[in-house]
Structure formats: C-alpha cells, structure tokens
Design a protein around this motif. Structure first.
Motif, PDB file in Angstrom:
ATOM      1  N   HIS A  15      20.762  60.037  21.058  1.00 52.84           N
ATOM      2  CA  HIS A  15      20.662  60.921  22.235  1.00 52.84           C
ATOM      3  C   HIS A  15      19.672  60.377  23.253  1.00 52.84           C
ATOM      4  CE1 HIS A  15      22.954  64.599  21.932  1.00 52.84           C
ATOM      5  NE2 HIS A  15      22.822  64.552  20.624  1.00 52.84           N
ATOM      6  N   THR A  16      18.533  59.914  22.732  1.00 45.22           N
ATOM      7  CA  THR A  16      17.431  59.578  23.632  1.00 45.22           C
ATOM      8  C   THR A  16      17.556  58.197  24.259  1.00 45.22           C
ATOM      9  OG1 THR A  16      16.094  60.846  22.104  1.00 45.22           O
ATOM     10  CG2 THR A  16      14.920  59.650  23.794  1.00 45.22           C
ATOM     11  N   THR A  59      19.338  59.611  28.845  1.00 43.24           N
ATOM     12  CA  THR A  59      17.885  59.625  28.837  1.00 43.24           C
ATOM     13  C   THR A  59      17.326  60.624  29.849  1.00 43.24           C
ATOM     14  OG1 THR A  59      17.932  57.781  30.339  1.00 43.24           O
ATOM     15  CG2 THR A  59      17.584  57.266  28.039  1.00 43.24           C
ATOM     16  N   ILE A  94      17.146  65.028  26.511  1.00 44.96           N
ATOM     17  CA  ILE A  94      15.963  65.336  25.699  1.00 44.96           C
ATOM     18  C   ILE A  94      16.019  66.780  25.196  1.00 44.96           C
ATOM     19  CG2 ILE A  94      13.437  65.543  25.812  1.00 44.96           C
ATOM     20  CD1 ILE A  94      13.607  63.080  27.755  1.00 44.96           C
ATOM     21  N   ILE A  98       8.212  60.625  23.070  1.00 45.13           N
ATOM     22  CA  ILE A  98       9.263  60.806  22.054  1.00 45.13           C
ATOM     23  C   ILE A  98       9.186  59.693  21.016  1.00 45.13           C
ATOM     24  CG2 ILE A  98      11.773  60.733  21.677  1.00 45.13           C
ATOM     25  CD1 ILE A  98      12.160  62.305  24.147  1.00 45.13           C
ATOM     26  N   LEU A 145       9.317  57.376  27.945  1.00 46.00           N
ATOM     27  CA  LEU A 145       9.881  57.634  26.609  1.00 46.00           C
ATOM     28  C   LEU A 145       8.846  57.559  25.488  1.00 46.00           C
ATOM     29  CD1 LEU A 145      13.246  55.683  26.922  1.00 46.00           C
ATOM     30  CD2 LEU A 145      13.017  58.123  26.496  1.00 46.00           C
TER      31      LEU A 145
END
Lengths: 278, 275
Positions: free
Chosen positions: A236-237, A242, A247, A154, A151
C-alpha cells in the motif's frame, strides 16, 4: 511513575551493555550494506523503478522497511526474551519483587525500555543508511529526499510495532517456559509461523480448498499474520499509492499490529502476577 | 567400557531426551499441517499428468520441492536448538560436570551427542518424506519410476539429515564458545536469520560454505544459465549425482570440521560452568 522510570532506565542500561547488541547492530549494518548493493541495481533498472513511480526516495524507503521487517522479528525475539529470562535466572527478579513495586510495573518498565532501545537502534541504522545513500547516489538522491523523509515515519514506526509483537510474545514465553533454549525455540516458531502463513504455498493452497471467493479467503489468512500485515502495508505504502489516502488504508492493519502486541502483554501481566518465583 | 560403547550410550541418551521432548508435539503438528496442505493441492491435479512442462520433472516428486524450504527450515530450527540445549542446558545444570568426571574422553561426549542429534534428524526427515509419499500416493498416484524415485528421495533424506546435523554442530559450537546461554542462543538465532532468511552469505556471492547454501547447491547443483539441473528434474538420478557430488563432499567435510572444532574447544575448556 518513578518506579516505572527507574526500572525502564535500568533495563535500558542493561540492554546497552549487553554483548548481544553488538551482534545485532553488526548484522543490521551488514544487511543494510547488501541491501544497498541490490538497491543500486533497482535504481539502474527502469522496469523495477516503475514499481516505485520512478522515485528513488520511495525505493530507498522500501528497502529500509524490508530490512527492518525481516531481521527485526529476530531482534524482537532476542531482546524480548532476554529482558525477562536474564533476571529470572540471575535472581535479580527475586530481589526486584521484594521491593515495593507492582509486578505489572516491572513488565511495563521492561516494555518501555525495549521500545526506546529499538527506536534508538533503528535510528542508528537509518542514519547509517541515509548517509550511505548520499555517498552512493549524491545529488540524485537529494532530489528525491522529500519523499524519502515523508515516508520515514512509516518506515520506522510500522516495523517497530511489528518487532514489538515478537518482543511481547517472547516476554510472555519467557515467563511461561522455564527452559531457556526451549523458550527461544518457541518464540522463534512464531516468527516462522508468521512468515509461513503469509506465503502462497500455505495461504494460497488453503484458499483453494474452500468454495467461494478465494481471494477473500487468501487475504483473510494473510491479513491475520503479522508478516502478511507488513507485506500488505508495504504494498500500500511504497508500491501503489503513496498519497495520504493510501496511508489511511493501512490504519486497520496498524490496529491489528497493536492488538497483536497488546494481547501477549496482557497475558504476561496475568502469568507474572500468578507466577511463583524461585 | 570400550569407546564405541560409550559413544553409543551418550548418543542413545541424547536421542531419547530429544525424541521424547514435549515440544516435538508442536513440530509434528506443524509438519502434518504443512504436508496435508501441500498434498491437498494435488487432489485437483489430473492423475494422468506425468512430466511437468515447466521443469521437466515427474509431477509427483515436485511435491517435495514445493515444501522443501519450509520443512527444512523448520527441521533446522528444532535440531539446532536441541544442539544448543544439549551443551548449554547441561552446562547450566552442571550435568556436564558429572559427565566429564566419568572415565570417558570429553570428545566422546561431543561425538556421542552429535550422533544422537543426527539420528534424531534422520528420524524426523524420514518420517516427513514417508508421510508425504503416503498421502500423495493416496490422493494422486504413485511415482512414474519407483526405483528412480527411491534413489532421489533417499538422497533428499541424506541431505536433510546432513544440514540438520551440521546446524546442530554449529549450535553446539556457539554454546561452547559463549558461556552465557542467552548470548549463545542470540548468536545462533542471528546465524539462522543470516543464512536462511536474510540469505546474507548467498547475496555476498561467497562460495557455498554454510548449511543453507551447501544444501541448496546439493539439491539444485546447476541453477544458472539456460540449463537447470536439480534433484527433481534431472533426466536420471546419476545425472544429478554427478553434479551434486562435490557439494556432498564439502558438506561432509564441513560437518566433520565443526565436530572436531567442538571436541577441541570442550577439551581445552577449563571452566565448564554456564552463565
């Protein structure tokens, strides 16, 4: 191209030597320290961890994302504004525009150096944060390292885009408004308005004024606020989905952030080309 | 000229300059939109609604609670930046050099500016509270007890004026400590974040020593445990006042301390030029 690199490297060196950066870095580290303290509470609470699919790596990324997002907007204003303002007021800009460089190259150079500098700043904060995570959670964090590292792009790139929105707006404002405190107030107002429009007190109440689908109107208002966009990406992430599909959902939001950052820069080109410097 | 007359002139000049600044149009615009949106949410509430079961306060006065953070933060940003501008911009343009060669004490310059900015904060705060009252009365109903409402709202007015004044004092302090105008502005922006957005001091569980924490404790003196007592839900004004009094005293003392510090620094400064 060589002019662009020269201006960018000069601006980058100026940023590194700026006393303001010590304040920014110190504030980031204090904020990280406090957020880590809260993260310990979250990790030890099963109800809170359920939001992050019981994954400490996701919870850690979420905290880091939130730190970048909240203080980042202020950093963007400070760095973006001073990039232009300092040269306008110490007459360096007058010298620069007598050189054989296009005015838009000056803006591009400054923009690139700001982006690289912010990336460096965020990398330093991330290294500090990750080290602290290992010290505090040890093997427990190591077992969730893959989701944390997965992650990380992002966690860094999206807030960077968000910060660039305010940096580019501040650059534009510093070209338009001559008074420095006034220019900074105006730049800060955008951070305020961005946070305000994403709040339920504002967007929630406005959506209730209109007939029809209130959720749609609420999401429409929040979806056009940079802060609201980041909240949406965060949900959302880190909280719901996930997977790669989750994404993919944020692509539209990222496009909006790029648009928000690009429009002030295009306006800055126009203003700077037409501006009489004195 | 007497000391009071000098203070009056400096304060009047500061107030006039900040009150008629074009950016105030933006401030007024945002305030009107915020108050309108907040009031509009009351249009659908039945007029017979009296006490909010969740908080125990008059539904009318709770309208002020809904927008307290956004409005106070907006006012703090504006008055704070006027504070920053009042010193740093004048140093940059050498206006302060002209002022300090006049037959007046340097402390009078600072105190006069501070009084001018406090008057500005009082005017903005009073207008905000009055506008909310007028709009809310027209779409909803008057408060249940006008006397009690006035006492509470005047206290809120006083609190808002005080935090804005204290923030203006802190902004002046930043511009006196740092000669570079951008550095002082950056320090002030970082303070705004740390106190108002990041809630750093609050999360460090420090005693309430910042404008935001003091204002929070003044309005919401008892906000932990089973009993919550604040300006909006206390059974009587005096009940709230009894709990809030220590925080009001600290707020006044801290403001005095910041102004004295501002005066001391300007008095000791040899070079008033700005970078």
């Amino acid at each position: 191209m060589s002019n662009l690199i020269k201006i960018a490297s000069k601006e980058f060196t100026d940023l590194l030597g700026n006393g303001m950066i010590h304040i920014v870095l110190a504030t980031f580290l204090i904020y990280i320290f406090i957020s880590l303290h809260q993260l310990i509470g979250v990790v030890n609470d099963s109800m809170s961890m359920a939001l992050f699919i019981n994954d400490t790596g996701i919870a850690a990324s979420h905290t880091l994302f939130y730190v970048f997002m909240t203080y980042g907007a202020f950093v963007g204003v400070m760095i973006g504004y001073q990039a232009i303002a300092k040269d306008l007021y110490n007459d360096a800009m007058n010298t620069l525009i007598t050189k054989p460089v296009y005015r838009d190259t000056i803006i591009n150079g400054k923009l690139i150096s700001i982006a690289v500098f912010l990336l460096l700043l965020m990398a330093i904060v991330t290294v500090f944060y990750t080290s602290a995570m290992f010290i505090i959670f040890g093997d427990h964090f190591a077992s969730y390292l893959s989701s944390y590292i997965g992650l990380l792009p992002i966690t860094i790139i999206v807030p960077l885009l968000y910060i660039m929105v305010f940096a580019s707006l501040s650059m534009l404002i510093s070209l338009v408004i001559n008074s420095r405190p006034l220019g900074l107030t105006s730049s800060l107002l955008f951070v305020y308005i961005s946070t305000l429009t994403a709040s339920t007190n504002f967007a929630g109440v406005i959506s209730q004024m209109f007939p029809g689908n209130q959720n749609y109107i609420y999401n429409l208002i929040v979806g056009w606020s940079p802060f609201g966009i980041l909240l949406e990406i965060m949900d959302h992430t880190f909280m719901n989905d996930t997977s790669i599909i989750g994404i993919m959902d944020i692509q539209g939001d990222i496009f909006k952030l790029v648009l928000f950052a690009a429009v002030p820069i295009l306006l800055a080109y126009t203003v700077f080309l037409r501006k009489d410097l004195s | 000229m007497s000391g009071i007359r000098i203070l009056y002139l400096v304060a009047k000049n500061e107030l006039r300059r900040s009150l008629f600044h074009p950016i105030n149009l933006v401030l007024v615009g945002i305030i009107i939109v915020l108050i309108y949106v907040n009031t509009a949410s009351y249009a659908s509430v039945p007029k017979s609604t009296t006490i909010d079961p969740g908080s125990g306060g008059d539904v009318f006065i709770l309208a002020y609670k809904n927008i307290l953070w956004v409005l106070s933060y907006l006012m703090v940003i504006f008055v704070g930046f006027y504070g920053l501008m009042s010193v740093s911009e004048e140093r940059f343009k050498h206006v302060i050099d002209v002022l300090i060669v006049k037959p007046l004490y340097r402390r009078d310059v600072i105190i006069g500016k501070f009084i001018g900015l406090s008057c500005l904060a009082f005017i903005i705060s009073s207008l905000v509270l009055l506008l909310t009252f007028v709009l809310l009365t027209s779409v909803f109903r008057p408060p249940l007890s006008m006397g009690d409402f006035l006492l509470r709202i005047l206290s809120l007015d006083f609190g808002l004026t005080m935090i804005c004044s204290l923030t203006a004092g802190l902004a002046m302090l930043a511009s006196l400590l740092f000669k570079n105008i951008l550095t002082s502005a950056s320090v002030f922006i970082t303070y705004l974040f740390a106190d108002w957005n990041g809630y750093i001091l609050g999360r460090l569980h420090t005693p309430p020593i910042s404008p935001y924490l003091l204002f929070g404790k003044m309005v919401f003196p008892i906000s932990t445990g089973a009993t919550w007592i604040n300006l909006f839900n206390a059974n009587s004004f005096m009940e709230w006042f009894g709990y809030a009094l220590p925080y009001i005293a600290v707020l006044l003392l801290l403001t005095l301390l910041v102004v004295l510090l501002d005066c001391f620094i300007l008095t000791k400064t040899d070079d008033t030029r700005m970078g």
